[in-house]
Design an enzyme around this catalytic site. Structure first.
Site, PDB file in Angstrom:
ATOM      1  N   ASP A 246       0.896  -1.203   0.111  1.00  0.00           N
ATOM      2  CA  ASP A 246       0.033   0.049   0.057  1.00  0.00           C
ATOM      3  C   ASP A 246       0.754   1.105   0.025  1.00  0.00           C
ATOM      4  OD1 ASP A 246      -2.336   1.404   0.148  1.00  0.00           O
ATOM      5  OD2 ASP A 246      -2.745   0.923   1.996  1.00  0.00           O
ATOM      6  N   GLY A 247       0.396   2.315  -0.650  1.00  0.00           N
ATOM      7  CA  GLY A 247       0.982   3.508  -0.543  1.00  0.00           C
ATOM      8  C   GLY A 247       1.449   4.087  -1.810  1.00  0.00           C
ATOM      9  N   ASN A 248       1.333   3.485  -3.030  1.00  0.00           N
ATOM     10  CA  ASN A 248       1.991   3.935  -4.169  1.00  0.00           C
ATOM     11  C   ASN A 248       1.651   5.194  -4.521  1.00  0.00           C
ATOM     12  OD1 ASN A 248       3.144   1.268  -4.415  1.00  0.00           O
ATOM     13  ND2 ASN A 248       1.583   0.674  -5.919  1.00  0.00           N
ATOM     14  N   GLY A 249       0.197   5.472  -4.378  1.00  0.00           N
ATOM     15  CA  GLY A 249      -0.271   6.728  -4.521  1.00  0.00           C
ATOM     16  C   GLY A 249       0.146   7.877  -3.878  1.00  0.00           C
TER      17      GLY A 249
ATOM     18  N   TRP B  68       3.144   8.021  -2.143  1.00  0.00           N
ATOM     19  CA  TRP B  68       4.446   8.102  -2.720  1.00  0.00           C
ATOM     20  C   TRP B  68       4.579   9.136  -3.735  1.00  0.00           C
ATOM     21  CZ3 TRP B  68       7.587   7.360  -6.727  1.00  0.00           C
ATOM     22  CH2 TRP B  68       9.213   7.104  -6.379  1.00  0.00           C
TER      23      TRP B  68
ATOM     24  N   ARG C 107      -0.344   9.268  -9.783  1.00  0.00           N
ATOM     25  CA  ARG C 107      -0.571   8.044  -9.086  1.00  0.00           C
ATOM     26  C   ARG C 107       0.037   6.773  -9.680  1.00  0.00           C
ATOM     27  NH1 ARG C 107      -3.952   7.501  -5.116  1.00  0.00           N
ATOM     28  NH2 ARG C 107      -4.382   5.529  -5.470  1.00  0.00           N
TER      29      ARG C 107
ATOM     30  N   HIS D 211       2.675   3.706  -8.970  1.00  0.00           N
ATOM     31  CA  HIS D 211       2.656   2.122  -9.114  1.00  0.00           C
ATOM     32  C   HIS D 211       3.724   1.541  -9.849  1.00  0.00           C
ATOM     33  CE1 HIS D 211      -1.327   2.351  -7.320  1.00  0.00           C
ATOM     34  NE2 HIS D 211      -2.018   2.910  -8.427  1.00  0.00           N
TER      35      HIS D 211
ATOM     36  N   SER E 191      -7.054  -5.754  -5.970  1.00  0.00           N
ATOM     37  CA  SER E 191      -8.180  -6.542  -5.181  1.00  0.00           C
ATOM     38  C   SER E 191      -9.396  -6.272  -5.992  1.00  0.00           C
ATOM     39  CB  SER E 191      -8.479  -5.761  -3.920  1.00  0.00           C
ATOM     40  OG  SER E 191      -9.096  -4.592  -4.042  1.00  0.00           O
TER      41      SER E 191
ATOM     42  N   GLU F 147     -12.170  -4.958  -5.170  1.00  0.00           N
ATOM     43  CA  GLU F 147     -12.360  -3.534  -4.842  1.00  0.00           C
ATOM     44  C   GLU F 147     -11.772  -2.630  -5.803  1.00  0.00           C
ATOM     45  OE1 GLU F 147     -11.882  -5.907  -2.498  1.00  0.00           O
ATOM     46  OE2 GLU F 147     -13.953  -6.254  -1.925  1.00  0.00           O
TER      47      GLU F 147
ATOM     48  N   LEU G  81      11.579 -20.540  -4.934  1.00  0.00           N
ATOM     49  CA  LEU G  81      10.266 -19.620  -4.202  1.00  0.00           C
ATOM     50  C   LEU G  81       9.037 -19.808  -5.093  1.00  0.00           C
ATOM     51  CD1 LEU G  81       9.720 -17.045  -2.449  1.00  0.00           C
ATOM     52  CD2 LEU G  81      10.504 -15.543  -4.401  1.00  0.00           C
TER      53      LEU G  81
ATOM     54  N   SER H  44      -8.271  -5.695   4.784  1.00  0.00           N
ATOM     55  CA  SER H  44      -8.838  -5.095   3.472  1.00  0.00           C
ATOM     56  C   SER H  44      -9.134  -6.529   2.574  1.00  0.00           C
ATOM     57  CB  SER H  44      -8.122  -4.121   2.682  1.00  0.00           C
ATOM     58  OG  SER H  44      -7.761  -2.955   3.395  1.00  0.00           O
TER      59      SER H  44
HETATM   60  C1  FPP Z   1      -1.902   0.449  -3.304  1.00  0.00           C
HETATM   61  O1  FPP Z   1      -1.371   1.682  -3.546  1.00  0.00           O
HETATM   62  C2  FPP Z   1      -1.495  -0.227  -4.418  1.00  0.00           C
HETATM   63  C3  FPP Z   1      -2.351  -0.967  -5.193  1.00  0.00           C
HETATM   64  C4  FPP Z   1      -3.750  -0.909  -5.540  1.00  0.00           C
HETATM   65  C5  FPP Z   1      -1.625  -1.840  -6.378  1.00  0.00           C
HETATM   66  C6  FPP Z   1      -0.388  -2.528  -5.908  1.00  0.00           C
HETATM   67  C7  FPP Z   1       0.094  -2.508  -7.126  1.00  0.00           C
HETATM   68  C8  FPP Z   1       1.653  -2.465  -7.482  1.00  0.00           C
HETATM   69  C9  FPP Z   1       2.623  -2.742  -6.470  1.00  0.00           C
HETATM   70  C10 FPP Z   1       2.541  -2.349  -8.704  1.00  0.00           C
HETATM   71  C11 FPP Z   1       1.820  -3.540  -9.670  1.00  0.00           C
HETATM   72  C12 FPP Z   1       2.037  -4.795  -9.458  1.00  0.00           C
HETATM   73  C13 FPP Z   1       2.526  -5.843 -10.094  1.00  0.00           C
HETATM   74  C14 FPP Z   1       2.566  -7.113  -9.611  1.00  0.00           C
HETATM   75  C15 FPP Z   1       2.622  -5.708 -11.474  1.00  0.00           C
HETATM   76  P1  FPP Z   1      -2.548   2.941  -3.222  1.00  0.00           P
HETATM   77  O2  FPP Z   1      -2.883   3.275  -4.736  1.00  0.00           O
HETATM   78  O3  FPP Z   1      -3.811   2.478  -2.625  1.00  0.00           O
HETATM   79  O4  FPP Z   1      -1.656   3.977  -2.593  1.00  0.00           O
HETATM   80  P2  FPP Z   1      -2.524   5.349  -1.627  1.00  0.00           P
HETATM   81  O5  FPP Z   1      -3.119   4.253  -0.846  1.00  0.00           O
HETATM   82  O6  FPP Z   1      -1.266   5.861  -1.191  1.00  0.00           O
HETATM   83  O7  FPP Z   1      -3.351   5.866  -2.574  1.00  0.00           O
END
Ligand code: FPP
Length: 235
Positions: free
Chosen positions: A15-18, A20, A28, A32, A60, A62, A126, A191
């Site tokens: 979590d937290g890509n957005g 970041w 966003r 990702h 997910s 959702e 793995l 979640s």
């Molecule tokens: C949550 O961050 C992350 C996701 C919904 C997607 C996770 C996807 C990746 C790490 C990249 C793709 C993975 C693969 C295997 C190709 P968020 O968008 O909810 O961040 P935020 O809570 O800061 O908005």
């Protein structure tokens, strides 16, 4: 005498890509992309740490409700990732599995997933399990339907249903339950992730945003896990 826990399976909510990306004034989808790069790094670190199973929450059920632009960008990223990174990971003796509702995904993506699973089936170092279009409640409902059908068809008696019957009807039937579940970005929720499988999992929450989650932090978590007391309800 206390003995250290051994860790076979780590599950992560990435979590937290957005956030970041926002901190850097970027879209966003840039977050990702950085998150996907970190998947490759952390998968390598897991191998080096002797972990045998890694389950990642990539998308997910959702998440389909996010904006069309963001869903499209995630699917595009996934497509690239299936072509490039996962191919390389697979060539390094990693078995790849996917869990989730595949019929929600495009036929092209489903084909690539099936190819990677087939080609990596004999890899032993793995198992990388990627949760895609995954929701744990939906998984449990599908399992209940499968079991109910067996009962209706006369293949199973109600009295024969055990926790193993349910475990064996889940997407995760071939992998052990997670020892550790890590959620990044400071949120303290599960979640809809591995609800059944995480009955005795040890939880770790970190404020680190997923693209910054490092091998060092992973090692600290594994060390802390080794010293936790796991009682499984016993005293
Ligand atoms: C949550 O961050 C992350 C996701 C919904 C997607 C996770 C996807 C990746 C790490 C990249 C793709 C993975 C693969 C295997 C190709 P968020 O968008 O909810 O961040 P935020 O809570 O800061 O908005």
């Amino acid at each position: 005498m206390t003995t250290e826990n051994s860790c076979t399976h780590v599950a992560i909510i990435m979590d937290g890509n957005g956030r970041w990306a926002r901190k850097r004034g970027m879209p966003r989808t840039y977050g990702h992309r950085k998150g996907a790069e970190n998947v490759v790094k952390i998968t390598r670190s897991m191998k080096e740490s002797g972990i045998r199973y890694l389950t990642l929450y990539a998308f997910s059920t959702e998440n389909w409700q996010r904006s069309k632009d963001e869903v499209d960008a995630l699917m595009q990223l996934l497509n690239e990732y299936l072509d490039k990174e996962l191919k390389e990971i697979m060539d390094n003796n990693v078995r790849i599995l996917f869990i989730g509702e595949r019929n929600m995904l495009s036929p092209g993506i489903r084909e690539k997933m099936a190819f990677l699973e087939r080609e990596s089936a004999q890899n032993t170092e793995l198992t990388l399990c990627i949760a895609l279009s995954y929701g744990s409640r939906q998984e449990i409902v599908a399992a209940v339907k499968r079991i109910a059908k067996k009962v209706a068809d006369g293949e199973l008696e109600i009295s024969q249903i055990t926790t193993d019957t349910v475990s064996d009807a889940l997407y995760t039937k071939d992998i052990p339950d997670p020892d550790i579940l890590i959620r990044t970005s400071g949120e303290k929720r599960i979640s809809n992730y591995l609800l059944w499988q995480a009955a005795y999992t040890e939880f770790f929450f970190t404020d680190t945003l997923w693209p910054d989650f490092s091998k060092e932090e992973l090692c600290e978590i594994i060390q802390a896990f080794k010293n936790r007391e796991r009682r499984y309800g016993k005293n």
